[in-house]
Enzyme design. Structure first.
Site, PDB file in Angstrom:
ATOM      1  N   LYS A 183      85.136  22.519  79.419  1.00  0.00           N
ATOM      2  CA  LYS A 183      86.156  23.063  80.335  1.00  0.00           C
ATOM      3  C   LYS A 183      87.246  22.020  80.589  1.00  0.00           C
ATOM      4  O   LYS A 183      88.436  22.326  80.558  1.00  0.00           O
ATOM      5  CB  LYS A 183      85.497  23.499  81.651  1.00  0.00           C
ATOM      6  CG  LYS A 183      84.634  24.749  81.483  1.00  0.00           C
ATOM      7  CD  LYS A 183      83.762  25.021  82.714  1.00  0.00           C
ATOM      8  CE  LYS A 183      82.793  26.169  82.434  1.00  0.00           C
ATOM      9  NZ  LYS A 183      81.811  26.365  83.513  1.00  0.00           N
ATOM     10  N   ASP A 232      86.304  30.677  89.405  1.00  0.00           N
ATOM     11  CA  ASP A 232      85.112  31.263  88.777  1.00  0.00           C
ATOM     12  C   ASP A 232      84.931  32.720  89.206  1.00  0.00           C
ATOM     13  O   ASP A 232      84.153  33.459  88.602  1.00  0.00           O
ATOM     14  CB  ASP A 232      83.857  30.472  89.185  1.00  0.00           C
ATOM     15  CG  ASP A 232      83.332  29.592  88.061  1.00  0.00           C
ATOM     16  OD1 ASP A 232      83.677  29.841  86.895  1.00  0.00           O
ATOM     17  OD2 ASP A 232      82.573  28.652  88.369  1.00  0.00           O
ATOM     18  N   GLN A 242      79.781  23.663  89.075  1.00  0.00           N
ATOM     19  CA  GLN A 242      78.958  24.074  87.932  1.00  0.00           C
ATOM     20  C   GLN A 242      77.558  24.489  88.400  1.00  0.00           C
ATOM     21  O   GLN A 242      76.881  23.735  89.094  1.00  0.00           O
ATOM     22  CB  GLN A 242      78.880  22.923  86.914  1.00  0.00           C
ATOM     23  CG  GLN A 242      78.136  23.271  85.639  1.00  0.00           C
ATOM     24  CD  GLN A 242      78.830  24.342  84.790  1.00  0.00           C
ATOM     25  OE1 GLN A 242      80.039  24.354  84.661  1.00  0.00           O
ATOM     26  NE2 GLN A 242      78.059  25.250  84.244  1.00  0.00           N
TER      27      GLN A 242
END
Ligand code: NAP
Length: 295
Positions: free
Chosen positions: A52, A119, A96
């Site tokens: 990412k 997200d 994460q």
């Protein structure tokens, strides 16, 4: 059969975004800035976060990786989240997952400012998605929608069967494919481990989205001739012929299912790279003060 090439499509999207970033900076705007928090030293999570951050660099974003050790308390992590919530330099950020067992994932998700939640996991964004309101879409479903759109796959009036009802893939996919939009306007069946006679349902699918996490679970006899097959699964299968000792398998037995499909995603190189493209798209939207709901 047409391969839905997520690797190439993701690169195309990243090139388009890189161009937009150049236009923004030429006009004197700052570069979009994505931050990521990684807690602990789980190998897979480190790899995901690493790719990412690399993708951010490729498109000209600023990126900040905050690594915290595995002993970090929930309180300390929530304090880091709050710092990012209030830091004007940061447009969007991710924490994460999964987090170490002593930390409540949901509590952390709910602590993220929904306007920076690239997200798309905050209940506020999930609720807006269900109501068809502008929001950040969760990265993997958003990436699948992009693939369907860019390959001009017809979805209206089709029967979409989704296998798996996780909060990050199956459940949002079922909502998005049923909405009044393109891609969407499907009649949706959401299946899970309690579903009776799954093959009878999958054989009825014009579009089959498979996200259960069991290597090569879907075989040709479970698929209708001409179906569109989206394979989300990523499983490491031991393989001594490989230097690293394993291979990556999808949830679909690719060769035999591909022979019956009209469109299919490969694994690797299908949905996976699109997930990163979506995160980058969401971050650009966050930087522009917008949020996304395509269609
Ligand atoms: P998950 O949270 O483990 O959920 C799996 C779902 O599959 C559950 O809803 C479960 O049902 C259902 N299921 C399990 N066995 C089943 C069976 N025999 N028949 C029907 N349904 C069954 O999975 P996830 O997080 O969505 O991930 C799924 C896969 O996608 C994994 O391989 C993961 O690594 C991969 N993934 C890939 C990406 C990407 O970027 N490509 C992103 C996210 C995930 P119950 O609810 O009844 O338990």
């Amino acid at each position: 059969m047409t391969l839905l090439d997520g690797k190439q499509t993701s690169l195309d999207i990243q090139a388009e975004i890189a161009e937009k970033v150049e236009q923004l900076t030429a006009k004197g705007f700052k570069r979009p800035h994505l931050a990521a928090i990684l807690v602990g030293n789980d190998g897979a999570s480190q790899t995901y976060v690493g790719s990412k951050v690399k993708a951010c660099e490729r498109v000209g974003f600023e990126s900040t990786l905050i690594t915290l050790d595995g002993e970090t308390t929930e309180e300390q992590l929530l304090a880091e989240v709050e710092k990012l919530n209030t830091n004007d330099e940061i447009d969007g950020f991710i924490v994460q997952l999964p987090l170490p067992k002593h930390i409540d994932d949901q509590k952390v998700i709910e602590a993220v400012n929904p306007l920076k939640d690239v997200d798309g996991f905050h209940p506020s964004n999930v609720g807006k998605m269900a109501l068809n309101l502008p929001c950040f879409l969760p990265a993997t479903p958003y990436g699948i929608l992009q693939l369907l759109e860019r390959y001009k796959v017809e979805t209206s009036g089709k029967h979409c069967v989704v296998i798996g009802r996780s909060h990050i893939v199956g459940s949002p996919m079922s909502i998005l494919m049923g909405r009044n939009a393109y891609p969407g306007n499907c009649t949706v069946t959401l299946t899970h481990s309690r579903t009776k006679d799954l093959p009878a349902l999958t054989r009825e699918a014009d579009i089959l989205v498979v996200a259960l996490g069991r290597a090569e679970f879907v075989t040709a006899d479970m698929v209708k001739e001409g179906a569109v097959v989206i394979d989300v699964g990523i499983t490491r299968v031991p393989d001594e012929t490989k230097k690293r000792g394993y291979r990556i398998a999808g949830d679909v037995l690719f060769d035999e299912v591909a022979a019956k499909s009209s469109f299919i995603t490969p694994v690797p190189g299908g949905v996976g790279p699109m997930t990163i493209a979506s995160l980058i798209m969401n971050t650009l939207l966050a930087a522009e003060g917008k949020s996304a709901l395509n269609g």
